[in-house]
Structures are given as structure tokens and as C-alpha cells.
Design a protein around this motif. Structure first.
Motif, PDB file in Angstrom:
ATOM      1  N   THR A 159       7.009 -56.548  -5.776  1.00 47.26           N
ATOM      2  CA  THR A 159       5.610 -57.078  -6.469  1.00 47.26           C
ATOM      3  C   THR A 159       5.068 -58.334  -5.620  1.00 47.26           C
ATOM      4  O   THR A 159       5.975 -59.305  -5.630  1.00 47.26           O
ATOM      5  CB  THR A 159       5.957 -57.373  -8.062  1.00 47.26           C
ATOM      6  OG1 THR A 159       6.277 -56.160  -8.432  1.00 47.26           O
ATOM      7  CG2 THR A 159       4.511 -57.648  -8.544  1.00 47.26           C
ATOM      8  N   PRO A 160       3.874 -58.298  -5.176  1.00 44.00           N
ATOM      9  CA  PRO A 160       3.518 -59.687  -4.462  1.00 44.00           C
ATOM     10  C   PRO A 160       2.955 -60.460  -5.789  1.00 44.00           C
ATOM     11  O   PRO A 160       2.703 -60.063  -6.790  1.00 44.00           O
ATOM     12  CB  PRO A 160       2.100 -59.089  -3.749  1.00 44.00           C
ATOM     13  CG  PRO A 160       1.651 -57.739  -4.602  1.00 44.00           C
ATOM     14  CD  PRO A 160       3.088 -57.528  -4.987  1.00 44.00           C
ATOM     15  N   ASP A 161       2.681 -61.752  -5.258  1.00 42.57           N
ATOM     16  CA  ASP A 161       1.917 -62.905  -6.317  1.00 42.57           C
ATOM     17  C   ASP A 161       0.611 -62.652  -6.331  1.00 42.57           C
ATOM     18  O   ASP A 161       0.097 -63.158  -7.545  1.00 42.57           O
ATOM     19  CB  ASP A 161       2.551 -64.222  -5.867  1.00 42.57           C
ATOM     20  CG  ASP A 161       3.981 -64.344  -5.730  1.00 42.57           C
ATOM     21  OD1 ASP A 161       4.517 -64.175  -7.103  1.00 42.57           O
ATOM     22  OD2 ASP A 161       4.725 -64.640  -4.992  1.00 42.57           O
ATOM     23  N   VAL A 162       0.036 -62.216  -5.123  1.00 35.59           N
ATOM     24  CA  VAL A 162      -1.687 -62.057  -5.170  1.00 35.59           C
ATOM     25  C   VAL A 162      -2.044 -61.133  -4.246  1.00 35.59           C
ATOM     26  O   VAL A 162      -1.177 -60.721  -3.170  1.00 35.59           O
ATOM     27  CB  VAL A 162      -2.124 -63.253  -4.952  1.00 35.59           C
ATOM     28  CG1 VAL A 162      -1.664 -63.884  -3.360  1.00 35.59           C
ATOM     29  CG2 VAL A 162      -3.876 -63.205  -5.166  1.00 35.59           C
ATOM     30  N   VAL A 163      -2.989 -60.303  -4.284  1.00 36.54           N
ATOM     31  CA  VAL A 163      -3.420 -59.171  -3.382  1.00 36.54           C
ATOM     32  C   VAL A 163      -4.770 -59.595  -3.007  1.00 36.54           C
ATOM     33  O   VAL A 163      -5.617 -59.747  -3.725  1.00 36.54           O
ATOM     34  CB  VAL A 163      -3.432 -57.813  -4.206  1.00 36.54           C
ATOM     35  CG1 VAL A 163      -4.064 -56.750  -3.260  1.00 36.54           C
ATOM     36  CG2 VAL A 163      -1.983 -57.426  -4.731  1.00 36.54           C
ATOM     37  N   LEU A 164      -4.795 -59.486  -1.548  1.00 42.73           N
ATOM     38  CA  LEU A 164      -6.191 -59.619  -0.910  1.00 42.73           C
ATOM     39  C   LEU A 164      -6.452 -58.246  -0.651  1.00 42.73           C
ATOM     40  O   LEU A 164      -5.751 -57.488   0.371  1.00 42.73           O
ATOM     41  CB  LEU A 164      -6.164 -60.437   0.273  1.00 42.73           C
ATOM     42  CG  LEU A 164      -7.204 -60.908   1.045  1.00 42.73           C
ATOM     43  CD1 LEU A 164      -8.217 -61.798   0.165  1.00 42.73           C
ATOM     44  CD2 LEU A 164      -7.073 -61.539   2.392  1.00 42.73           C
ATOM     45  N   LEU A 165      -7.458 -57.733  -1.043  1.00 39.59           N
ATOM     46  CA  LEU A 165      -7.691 -56.426  -1.040  1.00 39.59           C
ATOM     47  C   LEU A 165      -9.325 -56.134  -0.498  1.00 39.59           C
ATOM     48  O   LEU A 165     -10.352 -56.445  -1.090  1.00 39.59           O
ATOM     49  CB  LEU A 165      -7.754 -55.614  -2.277  1.00 39.59           C
ATOM     50  CG  LEU A 165      -8.065 -54.218  -2.701  1.00 39.59           C
ATOM     51  CD1 LEU A 165      -6.862 -53.397  -1.961  1.00 39.59           C
ATOM     52  CD2 LEU A 165      -7.756 -54.051  -4.402  1.00 39.59           C
ATOM     53  N   ASP A 166      -9.406 -55.439   0.525  1.00 40.28           N
ATOM     54  CA  ASP A 166     -10.570 -54.762   1.112  1.00 40.28           C
ATOM     55  C   ASP A 166     -11.019 -53.677   0.517  1.00 40.28           C
ATOM     56  O   ASP A 166     -10.359 -52.701  -0.254  1.00 40.28           O
ATOM     57  CB  ASP A 166     -10.291 -54.244   2.703  1.00 40.28           C
ATOM     58  CG  ASP A 166     -11.536 -53.953   3.299  1.00 40.28           C
ATOM     59  OD1 ASP A 166     -12.814 -54.217   2.743  1.00 40.28           O
ATOM     60  OD2 ASP A 166     -11.490 -53.048   4.259  1.00 40.28           O
ATOM     61  N   ILE A 167     -12.348 -53.582   0.266  1.00 39.17           N
ATOM     62  CA  ILE A 167     -13.012 -52.557  -0.687  1.00 39.17           C
ATOM     63  C   ILE A 167     -13.024 -51.158   0.066  1.00 39.17           C
ATOM     64  O   ILE A 167     -12.947 -50.217  -0.511  1.00 39.17           O
ATOM     65  CB  ILE A 167     -14.293 -53.089  -1.053  1.00 39.17           C
ATOM     66  CG1 ILE A 167     -14.721 -52.091  -2.400  1.00 39.17           C
ATOM     67  CG2 ILE A 167     -15.338 -52.967  -0.056  1.00 39.17           C
ATOM     68  CD1 ILE A 167     -15.847 -52.970  -3.251  1.00 39.17           C
ATOM     69  N   MET A 168     -13.532 -51.246   1.381  1.00 39.39           N
ATOM     70  CA  MET A 168     -13.464 -50.048   2.101  1.00 39.39           C
ATOM     71  C   MET A 168     -12.459 -49.805   3.077  1.00 39.39           C
ATOM     72  O   MET A 168     -12.279 -50.507   4.022  1.00 39.39           O
ATOM     73  CB  MET A 168     -14.958 -50.056   2.803  1.00 39.39           C
ATOM     74  CG  MET A 168     -16.295 -50.257   2.188  1.00 39.39           C
ATOM     75  SD  MET A 168     -17.761 -50.239   2.848  1.00 39.39           S
ATOM     76  CE  MET A 168     -17.655 -48.916   4.069  1.00 39.39           C
ATOM     77  N   MET A 169     -11.872 -48.680   2.712  1.00 37.93           N
ATOM     78  CA  MET A 169     -10.642 -48.491   3.776  1.00 37.93           C
ATOM     79  C   MET A 169     -10.627 -47.058   3.903  1.00 37.93           C
ATOM     80  O   MET A 169     -11.455 -46.423   4.587  1.00 37.93           O
ATOM     81  CB  MET A 169      -9.351 -48.885   3.235  1.00 37.93           C
ATOM     82  CG  MET A 169      -9.270 -50.352   3.106  1.00 37.93           C
ATOM     83  SD  MET A 169      -7.617 -50.968   2.498  1.00 37.93           S
ATOM     84  CE  MET A 169      -8.028 -50.739   0.804  1.00 37.93           C
ATOM     85  N   SER A 170      -9.788 -46.051   3.697  1.00 31.56           N
ATOM     86  CA  SER A 170      -9.560 -44.782   3.917  1.00 31.56           C
ATOM     87  C   SER A 170     -10.801 -44.038   3.435  1.00 31.56           C
ATOM     88  O   SER A 170     -11.265 -42.818   3.931  1.00 31.56           O
ATOM     89  CB  SER A 170      -8.288 -44.236   3.072  1.00 31.56           C
ATOM     90  OG  SER A 170      -7.254 -45.031   3.444  1.00 31.56           O
ATOM     91  N   TYR A 171     -11.286 -44.361   2.566  1.00 32.13           N
ATOM     92  CA  TYR A 171     -12.777 -43.879   1.924  1.00 32.13           C
ATOM     93  C   TYR A 171     -13.564 -45.146   1.434  1.00 32.13           C
ATOM     94  O   TYR A 171     -12.988 -46.126   1.122  1.00 32.13           O
ATOM     95  CB  TYR A 171     -12.432 -42.758   0.866  1.00 32.13           C
ATOM     96  CG  TYR A 171     -11.745 -43.053  -0.022  1.00 32.13           C
ATOM     97  CD1 TYR A 171     -12.316 -43.413  -1.320  1.00 32.13           C
ATOM     98  CD2 TYR A 171     -10.318 -42.826   0.133  1.00 32.13           C
ATOM     99  CE1 TYR A 171     -11.405 -43.782  -2.350  1.00 32.13           C
ATOM    100  CE2 TYR A 171      -9.559 -42.869  -1.194  1.00 32.13           C
ATOM    101  CZ  TYR A 171     -10.244 -43.630  -2.423  1.00 32.13           C
ATOM    102  OH  TYR A 171      -9.169 -43.628  -3.611  1.00 32.13           O
ATOM    103  N   ILE A 172     -14.761 -44.842   1.024  1.00 34.67           N
ATOM    104  CA  ILE A 172     -15.781 -46.046   0.712  1.00 34.67           C
ATOM    105  C   ILE A 172     -15.139 -46.891  -0.291  1.00 34.67           C
ATOM    106  O   ILE A 172     -15.268 -48.174  -0.140  1.00 34.67           O
ATOM    107  CB  ILE A 172     -16.912 -45.211   0.320  1.00 34.67           C
ATOM    108  CG1 ILE A 172     -17.682 -44.475   1.578  1.00 34.67           C
ATOM    109  CG2 ILE A 172     -17.976 -46.181  -0.168  1.00 34.67           C
ATOM    110  CD1 ILE A 172     -17.916 -45.376   2.580  1.00 34.67           C
ATOM    111  N   LEU A 173     -14.889 -46.545  -1.353  1.00 37.37           N
ATOM    112  CA  LEU A 173     -14.523 -47.376  -2.471  1.00 37.37           C
ATOM    113  C   LEU A 173     -12.833 -47.529  -2.788  1.00 37.37           C
ATOM    114  O   LEU A 173     -12.400 -47.567  -4.033  1.00 37.37           O
ATOM    115  CB  LEU A 173     -15.118 -47.047  -3.679  1.00 37.37           C
ATOM    116  CG  LEU A 173     -16.638 -47.108  -3.792  1.00 37.37           C
ATOM    117  CD1 LEU A 173     -17.260 -46.802  -5.052  1.00 37.37           C
ATOM    118  CD2 LEU A 173     -17.084 -48.345  -3.254  1.00 37.37           C
ATOM    119  N   ASP A 174     -11.932 -47.294  -1.777  1.00 35.85           N
ATOM    120  CA  ASP A 174     -10.758 -46.988  -1.837  1.00 35.85           C
ATOM    121  C   ASP A 174     -10.240 -48.286  -2.332  1.00 35.85           C
ATOM    122  O   ASP A 174      -9.258 -48.413  -3.479  1.00 35.85           O
ATOM    123  CB  ASP A 174      -9.892 -47.089  -0.453  1.00 35.85           C
ATOM    124  CG  ASP A 174      -8.384 -46.895  -0.302  1.00 35.85           C
ATOM    125  OD1 ASP A 174      -7.925 -46.394  -1.574  1.00 35.85           O
ATOM    126  OD2 ASP A 174      -7.798 -47.014   0.618  1.00 35.85           O
TER     127      ASP A 174
END
Length: 124
Positions: free
Chosen positions: A45-60
Motif C-alpha cells: 500500500t502506497p501513502d499517495v497515488v499520482l494517477l494519470d486519467i488516460m492510459m490503457s483506455y480513455i478513462l482508465d
């Protein structure tokens, strides 16, 4: 040292962002898509997640944030969503009446100082 999971399918973004965060004293791990991110979160488990909105598919990234919000083991992890979708063109991709379970939104390219500041705020 807080652990940050950087989730993005752009290896250049991951490399640069990791360097910025490591220089600021964070332990950084990465995942290239939503499925790998969820697996990594459930293993360590991480302390925080920096998450891209568009990856494998548009709203991944949106799907990952929703799954995190529904998982008792992951729901309290702060999520900072990053996106290159800005302005009118990108706004049409998102449902306007839907809650998105993230703590912060940042636009790409992400200013390094702003990223470090927001990361600190997300961790409290």
C-alpha cells in the motif's frame, strides 16, 4: 519516507516525475496501467497515488479511482489525478453529474514545485 505510486503509461512522465519526487524525499514506485496499479497497491500500500486519467483506455484512471474508493483497504489513500485533458475539448469526455473520487487535479505538464507542494498537502 512516504511512498508514492506514480501510475502513467508515459515512461518519460514517470521518469521525470519520479526524479522530482525522489529529490523531495519520497520513495517512488510506478505502474504503467490501471490493472498493474491496483495489483501494486494491494501488494504494498502506497501513502499517495499520482494517477494519470488516460492510459490503457480513455478513462482508465477514473476507473482506478472508483475501484479504490470502493475497496476498504484502498479507500483512504489520497489520489492526485493528472491529465493532459484541459479546456473544452477534454471536458466533453467526463460525465458532468458524476462524483470523481480524487483529492486533487493537476494538469500536464505538471510544475515540479506545485507537484511537491500538492503531494505534501495530500499526505497532511
Amino acid at each position: 519516507m512516504a511512498k508514492v505510486l506514480v501510475v502513467d503509461d508515459d515512461p518519460d512522465f514517470v521518469k521525470v516525475t519520479s526524479k522530482v519526487l525522489e529529490k523531495a524525499g519520497y520513495d517512488v514506485v510506478s505502474a504503467a496501467n490501471g490493472a498493474k496499479a491496483l495489483k501494486a497497491m494491494r501488494q504494498d500500500t502506497p501513502d499517495v497515488v499520482l494517477l494519470d486519467i488516460m492510459m490503457s483506455y480513455i478513462l482508465d484512471g477514473l476507473d482506478v479511482s472508483r475501484e479504490m474508493a470502493e475497496d476498504p483497504a484502498l479507500k483512504d489513500i489520497p489520489v492526485i489525478m493528472v491529465t493532459s485533458l484541459t479546456g473544452v475539448q477534454g471536458s466533453g469526455m467526463f460525465p458532468t453529474d458524476e462524483y470523481v473520487p480524487v483529492d486533487e487535479w493537476l494538469s500536464k505538464p505538471v510544475d515540479p514545485d506545485r507537484l511537491v507542494t500538492r503531494m505534501g498537502e495530500a499526505l497532511g
